[in-house]
Each structure stands twice: as structure tokens, then as C-alpha cells.
Design a protein around this motif. Structure first.
Motif, PDB file in Angstrom:
ATOM      1  N   VAL A 182       0.816  -0.938   0.076  1.00  0.00           N
ATOM      2  CA  VAL A 182       0.157   0.178   0.646  1.00  0.00           C
ATOM      3  C   VAL A 182       1.286   0.999   0.798  1.00  0.00           C
ATOM      4  O   VAL A 182       2.277   1.085   1.165  1.00  0.00           O
ATOM      5  CB  VAL A 182      -0.895   0.295   1.113  1.00  0.00           C
ATOM      6  CG1 VAL A 182      -1.847   1.218   1.265  1.00  0.00           C
ATOM      7  CG2 VAL A 182      -1.764  -0.829   1.249  1.00  0.00           C
ATOM      8  N   PRO A 235       1.651   4.901   0.751  1.00  0.00           N
ATOM      9  CA  PRO A 235       0.992   5.846   1.223  1.00  0.00           C
ATOM     10  C   PRO A 235      -0.350   7.083   0.894  1.00  0.00           C
ATOM     11  O   PRO A 235      -1.031   7.277   1.555  1.00  0.00           O
ATOM     12  CB  PRO A 235       2.518   7.249   1.769  1.00  0.00           C
ATOM     13  CG  PRO A 235       3.779   6.458   1.198  1.00  0.00           C
ATOM     14  CD  PRO A 235       2.961   5.438  -0.200  1.00  0.00           C
ATOM     15  N   GLN A 290      -2.114   5.566  -1.132  1.00  0.00           N
ATOM     16  CA  GLN A 290      -3.376   5.000  -0.140  1.00  0.00           C
ATOM     17  C   GLN A 290      -3.592   4.887   0.460  1.00  0.00           C
ATOM     18  O   GLN A 290      -4.822   5.028   0.906  1.00  0.00           O
ATOM     19  CB  GLN A 290      -3.230   4.061  -1.468  1.00  0.00           C
ATOM     20  CG  GLN A 290      -2.685   3.423  -3.183  1.00  0.00           C
ATOM     21  CD  GLN A 290      -2.797   2.257  -3.197  1.00  0.00           C
ATOM     22  OE1 GLN A 290      -1.478   1.410  -2.757  1.00  0.00           O
ATOM     23  NE2 GLN A 290      -3.125   1.963  -4.287  1.00  0.00           N
ATOM     24  N   LYS A 291      -3.266   5.069   1.498  1.00  0.00           N
ATOM     25  CA  LYS A 291      -3.289   4.966   2.806  1.00  0.00           C
ATOM     26  C   LYS A 291      -4.121   5.972   3.231  1.00  0.00           C
ATOM     27  O   LYS A 291      -5.124   5.954   3.960  1.00  0.00           O
ATOM     28  CB  LYS A 291      -2.174   4.387   3.431  1.00  0.00           C
ATOM     29  CG  LYS A 291      -2.144   4.338   4.809  1.00  0.00           C
ATOM     30  CD  LYS A 291      -1.043   4.790   5.338  1.00  0.00           C
ATOM     31  CE  LYS A 291      -0.846   4.871   7.230  1.00  0.00           C
ATOM     32  NZ  LYS A 291       0.139   4.179   8.363  1.00  0.00           N
ATOM     33  N   GLU A 292      -3.695   7.151   2.365  1.00  0.00           N
ATOM     34  CA  GLU A 292      -4.176   8.584   3.554  1.00  0.00           C
ATOM     35  C   GLU A 292      -5.570   8.559   2.813  1.00  0.00           C
ATOM     36  O   GLU A 292      -6.096   9.097   3.606  1.00  0.00           O
ATOM     37  CB  GLU A 292      -2.862   9.293   2.256  1.00  0.00           C
ATOM     38  CG  GLU A 292      -4.098  11.003   2.972  1.00  0.00           C
ATOM     39  CD  GLU A 292      -3.573  11.017   4.279  1.00  0.00           C
ATOM     40  OE1 GLU A 292      -4.545  12.054   4.948  1.00  0.00           O
ATOM     41  OE2 GLU A 292      -2.880  10.528   5.528  1.00  0.00           O
ATOM     42  N   VAL A 329      -7.870   5.753   2.015  1.00  0.00           N
ATOM     43  CA  VAL A 329      -8.403   5.327   3.086  1.00  0.00           C
ATOM     44  C   VAL A 329      -8.710   6.051   4.075  1.00  0.00           C
ATOM     45  O   VAL A 329     -10.237   5.495   4.329  1.00  0.00           O
ATOM     46  CB  VAL A 329      -7.834   4.458   3.429  1.00  0.00           C
ATOM     47  CG1 VAL A 329      -8.596   2.882   4.728  1.00  0.00           C
ATOM     48  CG2 VAL A 329      -7.803   2.254   2.073  1.00  0.00           C
ATOM     49  N   TYR A 330      -7.996   6.508   5.039  1.00  0.00           N
ATOM     50  CA  TYR A 330      -8.275   7.250   6.086  1.00  0.00           C
ATOM     51  C   TYR A 330      -9.013   8.651   6.443  1.00  0.00           C
ATOM     52  O   TYR A 330     -10.240   8.867   6.807  1.00  0.00           O
ATOM     53  CB  TYR A 330      -7.258   7.882   6.300  1.00  0.00           C
ATOM     54  CG  TYR A 330      -5.970   6.983   7.766  1.00  0.00           C
ATOM     55  CD1 TYR A 330      -5.932   6.703   8.795  1.00  0.00           C
ATOM     56  CD2 TYR A 330      -4.351   6.822   7.241  1.00  0.00           C
ATOM     57  CE1 TYR A 330      -5.860   5.254   9.638  1.00  0.00           C
ATOM     58  CE2 TYR A 330      -4.253   5.393   8.192  1.00  0.00           C
ATOM     59  CZ  TYR A 330      -4.684   5.233   8.941  1.00  0.00           C
ATOM     60  OH  TYR A 330      -3.977   3.852   9.360  1.00  0.00           O
TER      61      TYR A 330
END
Length: 166
Positions: free
Chosen positions: A103, A105, A107-109, A111-112
Motif C-alpha cells: 500500500v 502512502p 492509498q493509505k491517506e 483510505v483514512y
């Protein structure tokens, strides 16, 4: 030393400014040749015993150094535990390295942010539903529980769901 020389226990010789003191051989008893040989053999026996004891001491010292440098049972068991733990971590690391679905960063941001948006919307809708039920229940003759059963509404608490913090 001068006093011993005056008493006759030691002899004194002067060479220039120096005085030399030595034992007076005359005061010792005369020994026979057999006595001297007996003393020499006794000295030889004692020297052999000293050498044997010294050798034993050296061996014991070497053994002591070896034992002091070796690990105790507790240290060995701790090392084995740490090796097992380390191999587990290596396997876990290899699984992570070999995974192809990393993942990023970004994509992670994303999702959050989506999670935050959905939780915010959930709270908003829950508040609206609660306000509507509150308005209905003002004129409703039965209890809130009976109303929820008749309408068929399941609350978060009924489903044992807790709202996450934002």
C-alpha cells in the motif's frame, strides 16, 4: 647489621667505603657427606612434589578459566529463545518483502480520509434518526423499546456495534 657483627653472628668485610656482611660458617655444625646426600635427596623429593602441585594448579586454573568463559544453562536457554524469536521475525519479514500488494502512502491517506468521511456521515445520520424518533415518541403512547420493535429498527447497541472515533 653492625650490631650482629659485633655479637659475632655475622662477619663484616670492608671494601673501600662499602661494608659487606655474610654468615659466619663456623657457627654451623659440621655435616657429614651422608647428611649432605640425604639433604640433597630430600630437596630433590620436595622439588618434585612442588612441580607436581604446580602442574596440578596450572591444570585447575585452565579448567577454571574454561568454566568461567562457558555459558550457564540459563544463558543458553535465553539464547535459544532469542534465536527462535529472531527466526520468526525473519520469516515475517520475508513474507512482508515477498508481498506484492504493498500500500502506498497515498492509498493509505485516501483510505483514512474515506473512513473519516463515512464515520462523520454515520454520526450525522444516527443523529437525524434519533431526532426523528424523539419527535415521534413525543406523541406515541407506548415506550421507545415497543416503538422500535413495531417499526423494526435495529440500533447499533442491538447489533453490538460501537462507532469508531474520528
Amino acid at each position: 647489621m653492625e650490631q650482629l657483627a659485633q655479637e659475632g653472628k655475622v662477619k663484616e668485610r670492608t671494601y673501600g667505603k662499602q661494608n659487606i656482611y655474610f654468615a659466619d660458617q663456623a657457627q654451623f655444625a659440621e655435616l657429614s657427606e651422608a647428611d649432605l646426600k640425604a639433604m640433597d635427596s630430600r630437596i630433590s623429593d620436595l622439588s618434585t612434589q612442588v612441580e607436581a602441585v604446580s602442574q596440578g594448579c596450572r591444570q585447575l586454573d585452565a579448567e577454571l578459566k574454561e568454566l568461567n568463559s562457558s555459558l550457564t544453562t540459563e544463558e543458553m536457554s535465553e539464547i535459544l529463545e532469542l534465536k527462535a524469536e529472531c527466526s520468526g521475525y525473519r520469516e515475517h519479514l520475508e513474507k512482508i518483502k515477498s508481498a506484492t500488494n504493498h500500500v502506498t502512502p497515498e492509498q493509505k491517506e485516501k483510505v483514512y480520509k474515506e473512513r473519516h468521511l463515512y464515520v462523520k456521515e454515520w454520526k450525522k445520520r444516527k443523529r437525524l434518526a434519533s431526532d426523528m424518533m424523539g419527535s415521534i415518541l413525543e406523541g406515541y403512547p407506548k415506550t421507545k423499546k415497543q416503538f422500535l420493535e413495531e417499526v423494526g429498527v435495529e440500533t447499533d447497541e442491538d447489533c453490538k456495534v460501537t462507532m469508531p472515533s474520528t
